[in-house]
Structures are given as structure tokens and as C-alpha cells.
Design a protein around this motif. Structure first.
Motif: not given
Length: 486
Positions: A117-118, A139-142, A148-149
Motif C-alpha cells: 500500500r502507498d 524515504w527516497r529509497t522506498v 511511498i511503499y
């Protein structure tokens, strides 16, 4: 000295971090229990601990009081976790949360398939501790296409290469580890050891790994099984074949010279298990990993051999994601938020029940009484509010936090290569490179002998197509990132 407890926390992909004071930002209020508790199914990697019933009851008692939630914790051994979760996801079996990563239950694959889910709309309201303590860059990595997952587990989240030395041998030779922090500087130590032990080898390489630091200077897009990456110091983010750079060519030449001088085990292209006692090897780690992780068979001492960087791979080594099927995604975020902000809950999850599984030895440290509650702590939440485990240094978390704070960021932090457009080329190049990898990464064959042949064969299988596709995606990602930051 028994390091089992410490290793379960920090040693597995070499994992651990800083202590947040007990009063830090726990904004979750005690729940009004007009309704029955919501039960969340949370899949965790690793075997189920022996004291599962007792400790999980204690966890649920506390969570019910705080946010009216119970956890149905489910476990699967590391080796079977990816296939188990794959079956669950593909079959549509219900669950609420799951551990996911770059190496198990693959995060990118599942996110692209719509399994998670986002969380973008939930984090501002239910994840204030998470967003307040996990650095923005992570947070950029997910984040994929602005969605955002997952929630990164903020711990030893950097790529930090070390040399690990046998301290007993260093002391006998009158050497200091800090003098040997690069492959080139290593030579005097290797020579001294070889002179003292003519029939032994100071470097013991494995067939599937070779020299552990071969690609230290690169953010490898598809791991070490396929030569494609971006140099960590390249702000332009140019995708290259590392073998075509001076850095890797010089490293290859140095390794082959060491091989010829007898510093590297002659069975390096076939060896499957490294001896328990060795003079030196490469690892990824953190401050005090030599105490908490690497000193199994002898006292070890580690020295960083390259700057530490946040990379997409290092950050995504531990993530918790919410299933797209979850009926209670806001409760999932509340749980993860509470774990990262509530000292009591975090240590209950990690160490079990005080007086039964552990005892306090100071305000910030514990001694384990048994290992009946021994989960994979790296999969649960931050290390920032964990107690240290004796005999680990009391300043362990502070040192680890300092390493994170001083680390640099990969120029492609947050980028993940979608190899599907060149899927067939990736398969062929990976297979072709596998035939060269043991000889090349160990230095067993010289660059002069094999370089031209290897490069030509990799190109014939489609390496240039992969490089072009990766560069196109990186450029598109950079353009999108630039727009988001304006």
C-alpha cells in the motif's frame, strides 16, 4: 564470550545503531478501548522464538493499552522467507504487514507488482515519529513514482566497507590495523604474515565472492553478479562498466600481484567456506562490529577501508511494508511509529521480558539471561532506542549514530533499476560473467590475460544495451527528482 544475542541484532547483513532517550517524542496516546482490539498479521523473517506465547502476550497487553492493537506475529526461516511470502502475495492470502528488503521478499519487485500500500497519506497523521527521526533522504529509497511503499528500518543503514584483522596475529607481528586501510597499504601486513607463516595465506577468498571490496567505489545497480554501476563520487551519475575504469583495473592488477606472491589462497576459485581462523578478510560493518560481531573465534579488530555511503541497497536492507489488502493500514503505521518512539515496547520486542529473558545492568544496557526470545531484531524497527547488550560498549549506539550522521549519499540514492526492458540481456550477461567472476574478482587470472576476452563476450551478450537502458532510467529519475525538490 557469547555473542549470540549481539549477533542477532547487528551481524546478519552487519546491522546496529543509536539510543534515543526514553522521553523522546512518544506522541501515541493510550487508546480508548470501546471497541475490541484490532489484530494485525505481521510476517517476520527468522524462526519463531521459544518464548513466543509468553512474550507476544506481553507485547499485546501493552499495545492494547496504548493503541488498541494486537499483533499476530508470524515467522519464517531466512532461507524460506522469500518463497513463503511470494506464495502468500501471489495467492492473495491476507496479511497486514511484512518484512521486505533488497535481499529477501524483494521490495522493488513486490512494489512494482502492487503488493504494498502507498503510505504517503498515512504517515503525516499516524507516523510522526517515523518521519521525524528517519532522514528525508532515506524515504527516497522506498518511494517509487511519488508513492511511498514501505518504512525503512533506520539502523546501520550505510554501506561501510572494513578490513577485519586477527588481533592476535597483528599483536604477534607488532602491527597496527589502522596502518592498513586500503588494498595497496595492506601489502606490508600480508608480507609479514606470510613470512611468519610460509604455508598459510593471509587472504582467504571464496569462489562466489573473491575480494570482498572489489567494487567498493561503486553503487552497483544489480549487485556484484553483473558489472554495471555508478561511481559513488560521480555527481553526474554516469552508468558505467566498472571494469572499464582505472580504479578497478588497478585493483585487479594489485590482486593478481598478491596472488602471484602467495598472499591469496590458490583454491580461491573453488573454496566454498572460509576457515574459522584467518588473518584478514573484508566485511561491511559499523563501529565496534569487531567486538559485537566479528570476534567469534579470536579477538578481531576492524578498520574502515573506504568512506561510508547511504545507498539504495544499504537502506533497503530492512523495510516494513503494509499489504495492499490490509483492512487497517493506519493501525500498521501506528504500530511501527510506536516501536520507533517507545523505549519499553522497542526493547520488549527485541529482548523479551525483563527478569525472565534479560536484566538491566544500567539505564541503557542489559545482560541476556537466556536466548528463549531471540528474534531478528533488525527486522522490527530502529536501533535508536535499543539498550546495548553486555559486553557491547555502552557507547555503541552513539558511535553508530555518528557513523550514519557523517556518511555521504550515493548520487543515485533512491534509484532502483528496472531491468525488465532488458531482461534477456541481463540473464545472458549475468550467466556469461559468472564464468569469469571467480578468476577475476580473486585476482587468480591477470587483467592482461582475460580482460579483452571478457569485455568482448559481455558486450556480445548485451552489456551495452543494459548500460544504455540504465542510463536512460537514471536520467529520467534525476529529472523527476529535480522536479520534486523544486
Amino acid at each position: 564470550m557469547n555473542f549470540k544475542r549481539i549477533k542477532s541484532i547487528g551481524c546478519f547483513f552487519v546491522l546496529l545503531l543509536f539510543l534515543i532517550p526514553a522521553t523522546f517524542g512518544c506522541e501515541n496516546q493510550t487508546a480508548v478501548k470501546a471497541d475490541p482490539p484490532v489484530t494485525l498479521i505481521w510476517w517476520q523473517i527468522g524462526p519463531q522464538p521459544a518464548d513466543f506465547n509468553k512474550v507476544s502476550a506481553k507485547i499485546n497487553e501493552y499495545l492494547e493499552e496504548k493503541i488498541n492493537v494486537h499483533l499476530d506475529l508470524r515467522y519464517c526461516d531466512i532461507n524460506g522467507y522469500t518463497s513463503k511470502l511470494s506464495r502468500i502475495i501471489q495467492s492473495g492470502e491476507y496479511y497486514d504487514m511484512a518484512f521486505t528488503s533488497s535481499w529477501a521478499n524483494p521490495f522493488i519487485t513486490n512494489s512494482n507488482a502492487g503488493a504494498y500500500r502507498d503510505l504517503k497519506d498515512l504517515l503525516p497523521e499516524y507516523g510522526r515519529s517515523l518521519t521525524g527521526t528517519i532522514p528525508d533522504q532515506l524515504w527516497r529509497t522506498v518511494t517509487i513514482d511519488s508513492h511511498i511503499y514501505g518504512v525503512p528500518v533506520y539502523k546501520d543503514s550505510v554501506f561501510a566497507p572494513y578490513f577485519v584483522f586477527n588481533k592476535n596475529e597483528l599483536d604477534k607481528l607488532g602491527l597496527k590495523a589502522q596502518d592498513f586501510n586500503t588494498l595497496e597499504k595492506l601489502e606490508p601486513a600480508l608480507a609479514a604474515y606470510k613470512k611468519a607463516h610460509p604455508k598459510s595465506y593471509p587472504l582467504e577468498f571464496l569462489a562466489d565472492e573473491g575480494y570482498h571490496g572489489f567494487f567498493d567505489e561503486f553503487d552497483m545497480l544489480l549487485g556484484n553478479d553483473l558489472p554495471i554501476g555508478v561511481q559513488l563520487t560521480d555527481g553526474k551519475a554516469t552508468v558505467v562498466n566498472p571494469f572499464e575504469t582505472d580504479i578497478i583495473q588497478k585493483k585487479w592488477d594489485t590482486l593478481h600481484r598478491y596472488y602471484q606472491m602467495g598472499y591469496i589462497n590458490p583454491d580461491c576459485t573453488t573454496l566454498q567456506k572460509r576457515p574459522d581462523i584467518v588473518f584478514c578478510y573484508g566485511a561491511h560493518g559499523y563501529p565496534y562490529a569487531d567486538v559485537t560481531c566479528w570476534s567469534d573465534h579470536y579477538p578481531a579488530v576492524g578498520v574502515p577501508r573506504y568512506d561510508s555511503y547511504f545507498t539504495t541497497g544499504s537502506v533497503t536492507s530492512a523495510i516494513n511494508a503494509v499489504s495492499v489488502l490490509s483492512r487497517h493500514p493506519e493501525k500498521c503505521i501506528q504500530v511501527l511509529d510506536l516501536i520507533d518512539s517507545d523505549v519499553y515496547l522497542r526493547n520488549l520486542l527485541a529482548y523479551g521480558i525483563e527478569g525472565e529473558n534479560y536484566e538491566q545492568t544500567s539505564k541503557t544496557s542489559v545482560r541476556m539471561l537466556n536466548y528463549r526470545w531471540n528474534p531478528m531484531t533488525f527486522s522490527q524497527g530502529t536501533y535508536f532506542n535499543l539498550y546495548t547488550v553486555d559486553p557491547a560498549p555502552r557507547n555503541l549506539w552513539t558511535a553508530l549514530k555518528r557513523q550514519n550522521d557523517s556518511s555521504k549519499f550515493s548520487p543515485i540514492l533512491g534509484f532502483s533499476f528496472d531491468s525488465r526492458p532488458v531482461e534477456s540481456q541481463v540473464a545472458m550477461v549475468k550467466s556469461e560473467f559468472a564464468s569469469y567472476k571467480p578468476d577475476v574478482l580473486s585476482g587468480a587470472r591477470s587483467r592482461k590475460e582475460v580482460y579483452n576476452q571478457m569485455i568482448a563476450s559481455l558486450k556480445a551478450k548485451g552489456l551495452d544495451d543494459i548500460l544504455a537502458e540504465a542510463q536512460k532510467q537514471v536520467d529520467q529519475w534525476k529529472a523527476g527528482t529535480a522536479k520534486e525538490t523544486k
